[in-house]
Design a protein around this motif. Structure first.
Motif, mmCIF file in Angstrom:
data_model
loop_
_atom_site.group_PDB
_atom_site.id
_atom_site.type_symbol
_atom_site.label_atom_id
_atom_site.label_comp_id
_atom_site.label_asym_id
_atom_site.label_seq_id
_atom_site.Cartn_x
_atom_site.Cartn_y
_atom_site.Cartn_z
ATOM 1 N N GLY A 1 1.092 10.806 23.883
ATOM 2 C CA GLY A 1 2.399 10.296 23.485
ATOM 3 C C GLY A 1 2.779 10.727 22.094
ATOM 4 N N LEU A 2 1.832 10.687 21.179
ATOM 5 C CA LEU A 2 2.092 11.098 19.805
ATOM 6 C C LEU A 2 2.461 12.571 19.735
ATOM 7 C CD1 LEU A 2 2.083 9.722 17.044
ATOM 8 C CD2 LEU A 2 -0.270 10.508 16.730
ATOM 9 N N LEU A 3 1.749 13.409 20.551
ATOM 10 C CA LEU A 3 2.074 14.839 20.594
ATOM 11 C C LEU A 3 3.495 15.059 21.097
ATOM 12 C CD1 LEU A 3 -1.261 16.360 22.020
ATOM 13 C CD2 LEU A 3 -0.285 16.755 19.748
ATOM 14 N N TRP A 4 3.886 14.297 22.114
ATOM 15 C CA TRP A 4 5.249 14.458 22.648
ATOM 16 C C TRP A 4 6.292 14.072 21.603
ATOM 17 C CZ3 TRP A 4 9.112 10.806 23.611
ATOM 18 C CH2 TRP A 4 10.240 11.298 24.273
ATOM 19 N N VAL A 5 6.082 12.972 20.922
ATOM 20 C CA VAL A 5 7.035 12.536 19.903
ATOM 21 C C VAL A 5 7.164 13.571 18.799
ATOM 22 C CG1 VAL A 5 7.467 10.822 18.101
ATOM 23 C CG2 VAL A 5 6.705 10.075 20.356
ATOM 24 N N SER B 1 -2.144 5.125 33.338
ATOM 25 C CA SER B 1 -2.352 6.308 34.191
ATOM 26 C C SER B 1 -1.013 6.926 34.588
ATOM 27 C CB SER B 1 -3.151 5.917 35.445
ATOM 28 O OG SER B 1 -4.439 5.447 35.110
ATOM 29 N N GLY B 2 -0.065 6.075 34.965
ATOM 30 C CA GLY B 2 1.256 6.583 35.321
ATOM 31 C C GLY B 2 1.949 7.229 34.135
ATOM 32 N N LEU B 3 1.810 6.631 32.968
ATOM 33 C CA LEU B 3 2.419 7.183 31.753
ATOM 34 C C LEU B 3 1.779 8.520 31.403
ATOM 35 C CD1 LEU B 3 4.461 6.713 29.504
ATOM 36 C CD2 LEU B 3 2.764 5.367 28.294
ATOM 37 N N ARG B 4 0.460 8.629 31.618
ATOM 38 C CA ARG B 4 -0.253 9.891 31.356
ATOM 39 C C ARG B 4 0.304 11.012 32.232
ATOM 40 N NH1 ARG B 4 -4.901 12.474 33.265
ATOM 41 N NH2 ARG B 4 -6.091 13.574 31.630
ATOM 42 N N LYS B 5 0.572 10.705 33.506
ATOM 43 C CA LYS B 5 1.121 11.714 34.416
ATOM 44 C C LYS B 5 2.499 12.186 33.936
ATOM 45 C CE LYS B 5 -1.251 9.965 38.536
ATOM 46 N NZ LYS B 5 -1.084 9.317 39.870
ATOM 47 N N VAL B 6 3.315 11.245 33.498
ATOM 48 C CA VAL B 6 4.657 11.602 33.014
ATOM 49 C C VAL B 6 4.565 12.507 31.787
ATOM 50 C CG1 VAL B 6 6.787 10.699 32.019
ATOM 51 C CG2 VAL B 6 5.730 9.528 33.952
ATOM 52 N N LEU B 7 3.685 12.172 30.853
ATOM 53 C CA LEU B 7 3.544 12.956 29.624
ATOM 54 C C LEU B 7 2.998 14.348 29.907
ATOM 55 C CD1 LEU B 7 2.166 10.146 27.285
ATOM 56 C CD2 LEU B 7 4.374 11.289 27.055
ATOM 57 N N LEU B 8 2.040 14.437 30.820
ATOM 58 C CA LEU B 8 1.494 15.749 31.186
ATOM 59 C C LEU B 8 2.557 16.604 31.865
ATOM 60 C CD1 LEU B 8 -2.057 14.760 32.498
ATOM 61 C CD2 LEU B 8 -1.516 16.048 30.402
ATOM 62 N N PHE B 9 3.341 15.970 32.734
ATOM 63 C CA PHE B 9 4.405 16.705 33.414
ATOM 64 C C PHE B 9 5.426 17.241 32.411
ATOM 65 C CE2 PHE B 9 8.695 16.655 35.243
ATOM 66 C CZ PHE B 9 8.530 17.576 36.270
ATOM 67 N N MET B 10 5.802 16.409 31.463
ATOM 68 C CA MET B 10 6.793 16.820 30.469
ATOM 69 C C MET B 10 6.231 17.907 29.560
ATOM 70 S SD MET B 10 8.715 13.269 29.510
ATOM 71 C CE MET B 10 10.044 14.174 28.789
ATOM 72 N N SER B 11 4.932 17.831 29.246
ATOM 73 C CA SER B 11 4.302 18.863 28.422
ATOM 74 C C SER B 11 4.288 20.190 29.154
ATOM 75 C CB SER B 11 2.875 18.430 28.064
ATOM 76 O OG SER B 11 2.227 19.439 27.330
ATOM 77 N N GLN B 12 3.970 20.150 30.460
ATOM 78 C CA GLN B 12 3.962 21.379 31.268
ATOM 79 C C GLN B 12 5.363 21.971 31.380
ATOM 80 O OE1 GLN B 12 2.199 20.062 34.936
ATOM 81 N NE2 GLN B 12 0.141 19.790 34.032
ATOM 82 N N SER B 13 6.335 21.081 31.571
ATOM 83 C CA SER B 13 7.729 21.546 31.675
ATOM 84 C C SER B 13 8.191 22.200 30.379
ATOM 85 C CB SER B 13 8.653 20.382 32.017
ATOM 86 O OG SER B 13 8.320 19.829 33.266
ATOM 87 N N ARG B 14 7.803 21.627 29.253
ATOM 88 C CA ARG B 14 8.179 22.195 27.964
ATOM 89 C C ARG B 14 7.540 23.567 27.776
ATOM 90 N NH1 ARG B 14 6.517 18.386 25.072
ATOM 91 N NH2 ARG B 14 4.536 19.282 24.376
ATOM 92 N N ASN B 15 6.260 23.715 28.147
ATOM 93 C CA ASN B 15 5.557 24.990 28.003
ATOM 94 C C ASN B 15 6.146 26.051 28.923
ATOM 95 O OD1 ASN B 15 3.829 23.935 26.095
ATOM 96 N ND2 ASN B 15 2.299 23.298 27.621
ATOM 97 N N ALA B 16 6.604 25.623 30.129
ATOM 98 C CA ALA B 16 7.166 26.567 31.096
ATOM 99 C C ALA B 16 8.479 27.139 30.613
ATOM 100 C CB ALA B 16 7.354 25.882 32.446
#
Length: 584
Positions: free
Chosen positions: A506-510, A567-582
């Motif tokens: 979460g901190l990385l996303w912010v 766990s659900g929040l982790r999935k959302v953050l990972l998805f958003m991180s992947q989307s940003r990298n893509a």
């Protein structure tokens, strides 16, 4: 020479207006010494005596008045300024005396008039006639306000706040006072009729009005005014007798009485003794019927009555509810935007006292019913008010713009009950609102003149809806609160590791946000909270700021397992991180 004399007289007049009375007296003395005829000399001597009076040198002034009378008989007009001076001195003395007595906690009125204190005007201290209720809730005679134009209430020092259109009589209070004290009202009417007749030089008729009034309820005000009338009719002995009676009813005027005895020709000074408390004999008091003090909106006994600037009275809650829909008086439709903007609706003090005094059992029953209504509204499990709007989360700020009448009523009720809380749910096209929500607490409300408001709230507890309901145009619900299931041992250690890893994601996303995005988020929700395994608040903060639709956020609010939520929040953050990298 005449030109020089005119200049000196002009200078004396300017000195008098500037309250330099010693200089004015000195100039008039010099001019009087050089006057060519007796009429002019007498006029200048009177002006000098006037200046000495206003300078407080009464002994010297009276000597000069006597000398002027020896030159030629004085006319009543010669004494106008002396009377003004004495009257102003009396008013200052009375106000100072009353203020001192109040500061010492002493009784200001005589025992015989103590019973009338509650229905007396704070300005004239006489019976409240044609009452006007200011925004602060205190009432005064309409004529007293029009004459005095006070900048603040003499009872509470609040700004008088006269609205456009001037002073309007409190219709309900006037009717109540008229019914309870018909004799007292008649005395005021007779006194006013007598004053009008006196001004019209119908002195004998004026005397008859005062005789009638004194037969009903004699007081020093009536005696003092009648002494003037008797003086005008040349009945000086009777005039002095009335003056003596007036002062005996109010001892602080003893010095004025001495002056009247010394100066028969200023007997009419007692006309100015109207700023006094009535010392009256008991007269019959009428009875009050509950229908006399019934709100025209709810048709029940007034509860916390409030009087509008247009003179109409309503229960506080009834009036506020009407103003939610239209900022105009419910009866006369006069614009009340300025009144609404003030927002501090003060109760009409005297009307409350009269209801309490004359209808105690009815008031007790009205209070009981009101308390039952408040108890029902303050229940945070049954019929909890629901604001159907957006997602809200525990510990997260949620500012709201309130403009719909039903929600204005809802917010006000939350504050009146003292709970300061209501539920927030997102809408549902089938049920009206979702089955899960968050209880919000009101921290501050900023009202606008048109009735809108900005409400600062913060999330407190999650809940599940058990039953959907409605009250007075807004939604309500029976609810039960949700708490996370506690874990211990190995499960707790596993949860701690998950908690730390998701927090870092979460901190990385912010920190990956553009500066303007991050600034906008922090301006609305504050900075990301620190780690807190007992909640945690940072988890709710992330759910509030992540770009997710309400339907996607709702399941997180319903979960009672912190592990599942992380766990659900982790999935959302990972998805958003992947989307940003893509997208790079």
């Amino acid at each position: 020479m005449e030109s020089e004399s005119a200049m000196m007289l002009q200078l004396a007049s300017e000195a008098f207006q500037a309250q330099n009375f010693d200089l004015a007296a000195e100039i008039y003395e010099c001019q009087a010494a050089g006057a060519r005829d007796a009429r002019s000399r007498q006029e200048l001597m009177v002006r000098r005596a006037d200046a000495l009076s206003f300078a407080g040198k009464f002994t010297e002034a009276f000597s000069v008045y006597q000398q002027a009378a020896e030159v030629e008989r004085l006319r009543p007009a010669h004494l106008d300024r002396l009377i003004d001076c004495l009257a102003e001195g009396i008013r200052r003395q009375v106000r100072h005396s009353d203020h001192t007595s109040r500061s010492r906690g002493e009784t200001v009125v005589e025992e015989s008039s103590a019973r009338m204190a509650d229905v007396s005007c704070p300005l004239c201290l006489s019976f409240l006639f044609e009452p006007v209720t200011l925004l602060c809730g205190h009432s005064f005679c309409k004529r007293c306000l029009e004459r005095e134009h006070p900048l603040q209430c003499v009872k509470c020092q609040d700004s008088a706040g006269v609205m456009e259109g001037g002073y309007r009589m409190n219709v309900v209070l006037s009717g109540v006072l008229s019914k309870l004290y018909p004799g007292r009202e008649l005395v005021v009417k007779l006194r006013r009729e007598g004053n009008t007749l006196y001004v019209e030089r119908r002195v004998e008729e004026a005397l008859e009005k005062y005789n009638q009034a004194i037969c009903i309820a004699p007081d020093h005000l009536l005696f003092s005014n009648r002494s003037l009338i008797l003086s005008a009719l040349k009945h000086l002995d009777q005039a002095l007798s009335d003056a003596t009676t007036a002062v005996s009813l109010k001892p602080q005027w003893a010095k004025v009485l001495q002056l009247c005895k010394a100066l028969h020709f200023v007997i009419k000074v007692f006309l100015c003794l109207s700023s006094s408390t009535e010392g009256v004999s008991p007269i019959a008091v009428g009875t009050l019927d509950p229908t006399d003090v019934e709100c025209s909106l709810c048709m029940r006994l007034f509860f916390e009555p409030v009087t509008t600037p247009c003179g109409h009275t309503f229960c506080l809650q009834c009036l506020e509810r009407c103003l939610d829909h239209n900022p105009k008086c419910p009866l006369c439709k006069e614009e009340l935007s300025e009144f609404l903007e003030r927002r501090q609706f003060c109760r009409t003090v005297l009307l409350e006292k009269l209801i309490s005094k004359h209808l105690p059992s009815e008031l007790t029953e009205r209070q009981r019913v009101h308390q039952e209504e408040m108890d029902e509204l303050s229940n945070l499990n049954k019929s909890v008010p629901i604001f159907v709007c957006t997602m809200a989360f525990p510990t997260v700020p949620c500012p709201l713009h309130i403009f719909e009448p039903c929600y204005r009523l809802m917010i006000r009720r939350c504050m009146e009950t003292g709970t300061n809380r209501f539920g927030m749910c997102i809408g549902d096209q089938f049920k009206g609102f979702a089955d899960f929500g968050c209880l919000l607490e009101i921290r501050d409300v900023n009202f606008f003149s048109d009735g809108r408001s900005v409400v600062d709230t913060i999330g407190r507890r999650r809940f599940r809806v058990l039953q959907h309901q409605e009250r007075d145009g807004y939604n309500t619900a029976d609810i039960e609160y949700l708490e996370d299931v506690k874990v211990e041992g190995a499960a707790e250690l596993e949860l701690q590791r998950l908690h730390d890893s998701v927090y870092e994601l979460g901190l990385l996303w912010v920190n990956s946000l553009r500066p303007e995005q991050k600034q906008r988020i922090e301006g609305h929700f504050g900075s990301m909270p620190p780690k807190d395994p007992n909640g945690p608040s940072w988890c709710w903060w992330l759910l509030a700021v992540l770009p997710l639709e309400g339907r996607a956020q709702l399941p997180f609010l319903a979960l009672t397992s912190l592990k599942d939520r992380l766990s659900g929040l982790r999935k959302v953050l990972l998805f958003m991180s992947q989307s940003r990298n893509a997208h790079r």
